[in-house]
Design an enzyme around this catalytic site. Sequence first.
Site, PDB file in Angstrom:
ATOM      1  N   ASP A  85       0.835  -1.442   0.050  1.00 34.27           N
ATOM      2  CA  ASP A  85       0.096  -0.182   0.103  1.00 34.27           C
ATOM      3  C   ASP A  85       0.994   1.277   0.111  1.00 34.27           C
ATOM      4  O   ASP A  85       2.086   1.109   0.750  1.00 34.27           O
ATOM      5  CB  ASP A  85      -0.941  -0.011   1.212  1.00 34.27           C
ATOM      6  CG  ASP A  85      -1.981   1.253   1.114  1.00 34.27           C
ATOM      7  OD1 ASP A  85      -2.519   1.057   0.069  1.00 34.27           O
ATOM      8  OD2 ASP A  85      -1.789   1.899   2.160  1.00 34.27           O
ATOM      9  N   ILE A  86       0.525   2.271  -0.620  1.00 34.48           N
ATOM     10  CA  ILE A  86       1.405   3.417  -0.715  1.00 34.48           C
ATOM     11  C   ILE A  86       0.790   4.333   0.441  1.00 34.48           C
ATOM     12  O   ILE A  86      -0.272   4.779   0.334  1.00 34.48           O
ATOM     13  CB  ILE A  86       1.170   4.227  -2.267  1.00 34.48           C
ATOM     14  CG1 ILE A  86       1.417   3.320  -3.178  1.00 34.48           C
ATOM     15  CG2 ILE A  86       1.822   5.398  -2.242  1.00 34.48           C
ATOM     16  CD1 ILE A  86       1.080   4.034  -4.353  1.00 34.48           C
TER      17      ILE A  86
ATOM     18  N   ASP B 258      -4.575   2.617  -4.324  1.00 36.39           N
ATOM     19  CA  ASP B 258      -3.502   2.867  -4.261  1.00 36.39           C
ATOM     20  C   ASP B 258      -2.644   1.579  -3.668  1.00 36.39           C
ATOM     21  O   ASP B 258      -1.506   1.605  -3.240  1.00 36.39           O
ATOM     22  CB  ASP B 258      -2.970   4.018  -3.305  1.00 36.39           C
ATOM     23  CG  ASP B 258      -3.453   3.935  -1.926  1.00 36.39           C
ATOM     24  OD1 ASP B 258      -4.533   3.127  -1.922  1.00 36.39           O
ATOM     25  OD2 ASP B 258      -3.232   4.764  -1.004  1.00 36.39           O
TER      26      ASP B 258
END
Length: 831
Positions: A100-101, A144
């Site tokens: 995950d960003i 994202d």
Amino acid sequence: LAANVVLIIGSNVIGLIIFGVSDQKQRLAFLDTRMSMEAKVKMEAQSKQQERLLTSVLPRYIALEIQSDMNNSSTGSVSDKQFSSFYIQRYENISILFADIVGFTKLSSMFTAQQLVQTLNELFGSFDEKAEENHCLRIKILGDCYYCVCGVPDPRPDHAQSTVEMGVAMIRVIADVRKKTGVSSLDMRVGIHSGAGLCGVMGRRKWQFDVWSSDVTLANNMEAGGIPGRIHITDTTYTHLKDDYEVEDGNGGTRSEYLRQRNVKTYLIKRRKHHKARHTNGGRLDGNSNKNGHESNNPNTYSEETNYENKLTKMLDEDLQNRDLDNGEISNPLTLRFKVEETERNYSCEKENMGFTLLLACYIVQLTCFTVSAIILPITLTRAILFGIGSILNIFLVIVTAASNYRKKFYRWLVNLSIYIDNRKVLSSIVATLPAVIIFIAELTEIIQCNAAAVEFNNANKCYFNSSAFHAEDHICKHPVYTKYNMIMLLMVVSALIQLSYELKLVLLTLITAGSIIVVMIPTKNAFTCYDHVIYNSSNGLYADYIQVNYLSTFNIGLALVVLVCSTRQMEITARILFLWKKEATEKKDGVEELQRRNELLVQNILPLHVAKHFLTHQGEIYNESHNEIGVMFASIPNFQDFYTEDEINVQGKECLRFLNEVIIDFDNILNNSKYKRIEKIKTIASTYMAASGIAPEPEENVDKWQHLVDLADFALDLIKKLKEINENSFNSFHLRIGISSGPIVAGVIGVNKPHYDIWGNTVNVASRMDTTGKPGSVQVFQETQEILATRGFKFTCRGLIPVKGKGKLLTYYLLGREATGANHLPNMLH
């Protein structure tokens, strides 16, 4: 001399017309053959495109299964059965990575919609490149979040090592982006777990390869309980890595309730014990790599076009040289009929566009015959009447047959009459036969009348012409041989009439020849005998003791018949071969069109229709769009996780997923209703169904701008109703929990080689939170969405302020149903 000049001119004009018609048919056949070859080349290219498209988003084995099902289905979609096609396989010994960003919200606020999609395209394209280098398979992009596995579809003993290296590469890439953008909080949180998974696709719309299992759920929670910039692994994964990596305690249970409850031992990767060189680009983020999402322009476009033309020319040359004349299709050597009755029927009904030209040739024959007769024979009243009637009829028939080919230049009733005649084989044959019959009758009438009135014999059995019978002298029936020339011209035209069947041509040619020979040998014998006496001063004819002119004329007409029958036969064989070639070309063209339709279906099962059109016509370009008034829905089945078990009865969870597949297909089928044309399925995430409304680029005229949101609310109520029916039929107690939000979003396609359509923005996040914070059996919306729908016929009950992660407290409402009694209504929704 004048008659000879007219005959030569008339014969050459007729010959040119017949040659022109034949040449045009040959050229059209060549073009049809070329079209056939083009279709073949396009079909090969389309097949490759279809395969590339499928394998870009699905593993090859599943792509081939879907392709096979589509090819076996007349509708081009997966066939309807009690249990629909199920593309799920179980894989053991795989590693699952969730990344995950961190800081994505701040990053997205810095860019416009186009810049954000381009950044994500480059970023995830770079991740795809790293995945390929590390033998991982990208599963999905969830906003994202990047999600991939190793060991699918081909097992790998180093799946854990490859997945960790994938995580290391991703962290390096995001570090490079962090430096370029200056967003200090930007990082990657990576979680990895090793185990088993059920891999495949579900539903009938928006196919996306996915993996399901309790191990996948654990990997997801490993990411959620991880630390930015670090790779968080489970003890199971560590058992595959202990000889290769140094680790430290991960303490995942302190950051994740899920991990704590299950007492999962976790670790954080520190470094590799023994350095192993790997082929990477040092974390370089750049949009020009052929493996990432944004392809550069191809400098070899001209070369590809040249190769295409060369390939096409070579195939065309080989095909024309190697083609058998009839490929064994013609079964009867006498009638030349096709073996297949349907083929014969289609050939018989085929419309010939040049038929009017040959009717014009008939009129030229009539004009030529009349002119020749006017020069060498007296013009009788009968001849004049027949010529006048024949001319009027022939010109009318030429106009009628031409009307269907030049519809804008003729009256509508003429065009309709022409089409009516063209569509009826008997009528078109009669129309083509009439002029020939009139010419034949006129010729026979003239020569018979001339002979009876003007030829007499004296006591010495010497013939003479009775000039008193006619006003003209010197040329009365002195040249009956010209009748032979006229008949041969008529035979030429009849042999070329494309409206007539081969058998009818033979019959007409035979009758005209027989009639001509009978007239020459019996009623007009005296005229030909006198021709010998007067012209050649011989009682035995032109060749003295050998043959008389009437016998020579009979021989010439008979020889013309033989030659024209052979010519007609060859023309018929050629016409039938050209028909087969045209039929083959049409079939190949239809095959290409069907393949194109399937390709469009495939693209539409990956991308929305308007995005698919852009993708097909602008391949290689980044696609992005922003919308201000969109509806987003998340519909989840929260108690499906309780239903899902990986025991032997359920074949390690496979039967549970089969049931979920049926539910998702039922939801997809509801979207087939034209009422919901404004709604687009985005994807499924485990047992969550995501859809959006209003993303079509062109607004509808005279339609409420929020009609799509009204449709989305109706769709949500229909989903709850459908799941209730499924529960009743399957004796289950599933509940649907739905969240709806409205507002602006950013949409785009991430990756060109592996296209993935997604939407981002606060509206998407709120819709997701409306789902996760809602109650089973409910449709929860926040205040702004409630205000829009309340004025459009929906009833709500206020839930109050609820805490929403990242949003603080929001005022939310539960949708009760429509205002109208009996309409979609959820009276006991909150109980």
